[in-house]
Design an enzyme around this catalytic site. Structure first.
Site, PDB file in Angstrom:
ATOM      1  N   TRP A 211     163.301 -25.070   8.572  1.00 45.42           N
ATOM      2  CA  TRP A 211     162.741 -26.403   8.773  1.00 45.42           C
ATOM      3  C   TRP A 211     161.684 -26.417   9.868  1.00 45.42           C
ATOM      4  O   TRP A 211     160.677 -27.115   9.753  1.00 45.42           O
ATOM      5  CB  TRP A 211     163.859 -27.403   9.048  1.00 45.42           C
ATOM      6  CG  TRP A 211     164.798 -27.508   7.903  1.00 45.42           C
ATOM      7  CD1 TRP A 211     166.107 -27.104   7.858  1.00 45.42           C
ATOM      8  CD2 TRP A 211     164.499 -27.992   6.585  1.00 45.42           C
ATOM      9  NE1 TRP A 211     166.634 -27.327   6.606  1.00 45.42           N
ATOM     10  CE2 TRP A 211     165.673 -27.862   5.803  1.00 45.42           C
ATOM     11  CE3 TRP A 211     163.350 -28.524   5.997  1.00 45.42           C
ATOM     12  CZ2 TRP A 211     165.727 -28.252   4.470  1.00 45.42           C
ATOM     13  CZ3 TRP A 211     163.405 -28.915   4.658  1.00 45.42           C
ATOM     14  CH2 TRP A 211     164.577 -28.776   3.907  1.00 45.42           C
TER      15      TRP A 211
ATOM     16  N   ASP B 130     163.294 -32.429  16.182  1.00 44.77           N
ATOM     17  CA  ASP B 130     163.897 -32.760  14.891  1.00 44.77           C
ATOM     18  C   ASP B 130     165.402 -32.618  15.079  1.00 44.77           C
ATOM     19  O   ASP B 130     165.923 -31.507  15.212  1.00 44.77           O
ATOM     20  CB  ASP B 130     163.380 -31.801  13.820  1.00 44.77           C
ATOM     21  CG  ASP B 130     164.032 -32.022  12.454  1.00 44.77           C
ATOM     22  OD1 ASP B 130     164.931 -32.886  12.353  1.00 44.77           O
ATOM     23  OD2 ASP B 130     163.652 -31.318  11.507  1.00 44.77           O
TER      24      ASP B 130
ATOM     25  N   LYS C 129     172.722 -36.731   7.308  1.00 40.85           N
ATOM     26  CA  LYS C 129     173.720 -35.834   7.885  1.00 40.85           C
ATOM     27  C   LYS C 129     174.727 -36.626   8.737  1.00 40.85           C
ATOM     28  O   LYS C 129     175.900 -36.656   8.441  1.00 40.85           O
ATOM     29  CB  LYS C 129     173.047 -34.758   8.748  1.00 40.85           C
ATOM     30  CG  LYS C 129     171.949 -33.960   8.062  1.00 40.85           C
ATOM     31  CD  LYS C 129     172.458 -33.107   6.933  1.00 40.85           C
ATOM     32  CE  LYS C 129     171.489 -31.998   6.553  1.00 40.85           C
ATOM     33  NZ  LYS C 129     170.141 -32.450   6.178  1.00 40.85           N
TER      34      LYS C 129
END
Length: 359
Positions: A101, A170, A194
């Site tokens: 990511w 992030d 999440k």
């Protein structure tokens, strides 16, 4: 038989949240409508929207220097919006590469302006978080980090090592799982699916001095415009924010972030202890000092045994453990909504599986 899930994302939601949403499905607060049928300009939704914003501020102790936005497009859109809004001409964006990511975030930003890799853990196949030996310079627009890496099962164990004046993070996969000092960050973003709720909404926490007007940016990509309109510039993902609000309420009722952190530590230890005591039968992917409290990654000796593990897991009512294709093996995602009892059941199964197939 009870079924338990370790979904990597979207993850499961707390049962209490699902029950509340079910009870309000066709009649939100005696209005005769589901909340997503209400106008996003109306009082019913406005209350939910503002509650979610205030709850996140309380839970994370967000100071008045920062604003909270609820945007769409997931973390992937933030890979572009961050440099579009923060990467000024003549400056460079610096990125810490710690997994897939962060690589994607770096590549996206490189299309927009000058970017450099500050530190990288790629030489260890992202098994270990790299040493933080980078010093900020005057040319930096910001330093971008990814706090937890879902695919590899690694996590920055100490976020206090970062002292950059414009630190961007992030936190999609570990937000609300441990206490952080929001004042240390210029911007935090997190896809909800999440620890915050369902997919469809992204929380952005941004320092207000960064909310510059930029007439060259399309309005929909401007943090300034979204903040000016209280995240209501366009129709928001009403139901996702409604559920996010219920999840935040659940976290408050459970004891807040401190309780989530204590639970995360216990849950992770329950599974890691089995891996560490297995004499190599279970092989952890991440190095000891970089282990994630959200995503536990491990492998077995061969693919045939791994397939047998999955088959017997599902027979036992345990689902969602298949690892990402780039790592293989298994990944137990133990986000906030996953109870300790589920981790204990998995740990017990792992011990029994080793007794059955270990040499």
């Amino acid at each position: 038989m009870e079924r338990i899930f370790f979904q990597p994302g979207p993850t499961t939601l707390p049962k209490e949240v699902l029950s509340r949403a079910k009870a309000e499905w066709d009649d939100f607060e005696e209005t005769g409508l589901n909340i997503m049928e209400h106008s996003h300009r109306g009082k019913s939704y406005e209350t939910v929207h503002d509650q979610a914003k205030e709850r996140l501020k309380r839970l994370m102790d967000i100071p008045e220097t920062h604003d909270v936005l609820f945007l769409q497009g997931g973390a992937s859109l933030q890979f572009a919006m961050v440099p579009m809004n923060l990467l000024e001409s003549g400056k460079k964006a610096k990125y810490a590469l710690t997994g897939s990511w962060s690589e994607k975030a770096y590549k996206e930003a490189s299309k927009i302006g000058q970017c450099e890799i500050a530190i990288s853990g790629k030489d260890t196949q992202y098994r270990t978080m790299p040493s933080m030996d980078y010093q900020a310079s005057d040319e930096d627009a910001y330093l971008h980090i990814t706090s937890n890496n879902t695919i590899y099962g690694t996590q920055w164990p100490d976020l206090n090592i970062f002292s950059h004046p414009n630190l961007v993070a992030d936190m999609s996969s570990d937000i609300l799982s441990r206490a952080i000092n929001v004042s240390d960050y210029a911007l935090i973003y997190a896809g909800a699916q999440k620890n915050l709720g369902p997919s469809g909404v992204t929380a952005v926490i941004i320092r207000k001095d960064l909310l510059h007007e930029n007439e060259k940016l399309p309005n929909i990509l401007s943090y300034h415009i979204h903040a000016k309109n209280n995240s209501l510039y366009n129709t928001p993902p009403v139901y996702s924010i409604y559920l996010l609000n219920l999840v935040l309420q659940w976290v408050e009722e459970q004891g807040g972030v401190a309780e989530m952190e204590e639970r995360s530590t216990k849950k992770a230890k329950t599974i890691y202890d089995v891996i560490d005591a297995s004499s190599g039968f279970y092989k952890g992917y991440a190095s000891l000092e970089s282990r994630s409290l959200m995503n536990i990654t491990f492998t077995l000796e061969n693919s045939e045994l791994e397939q047998q593990f999955i088959n017997e897991c599902e027979i036992s009512g345990i689902f969602g453990l298949k690892g990402h294709r780039s790592v293989g093996g298994f990944r137990a995602s133990i986000y906030n909504s996953v109870p300790l009892e589920s981790c204990e059941k998995l740990a017990k199964f792992m011990v029994q599986f080793q007794e059955k197939y270990g040499k």
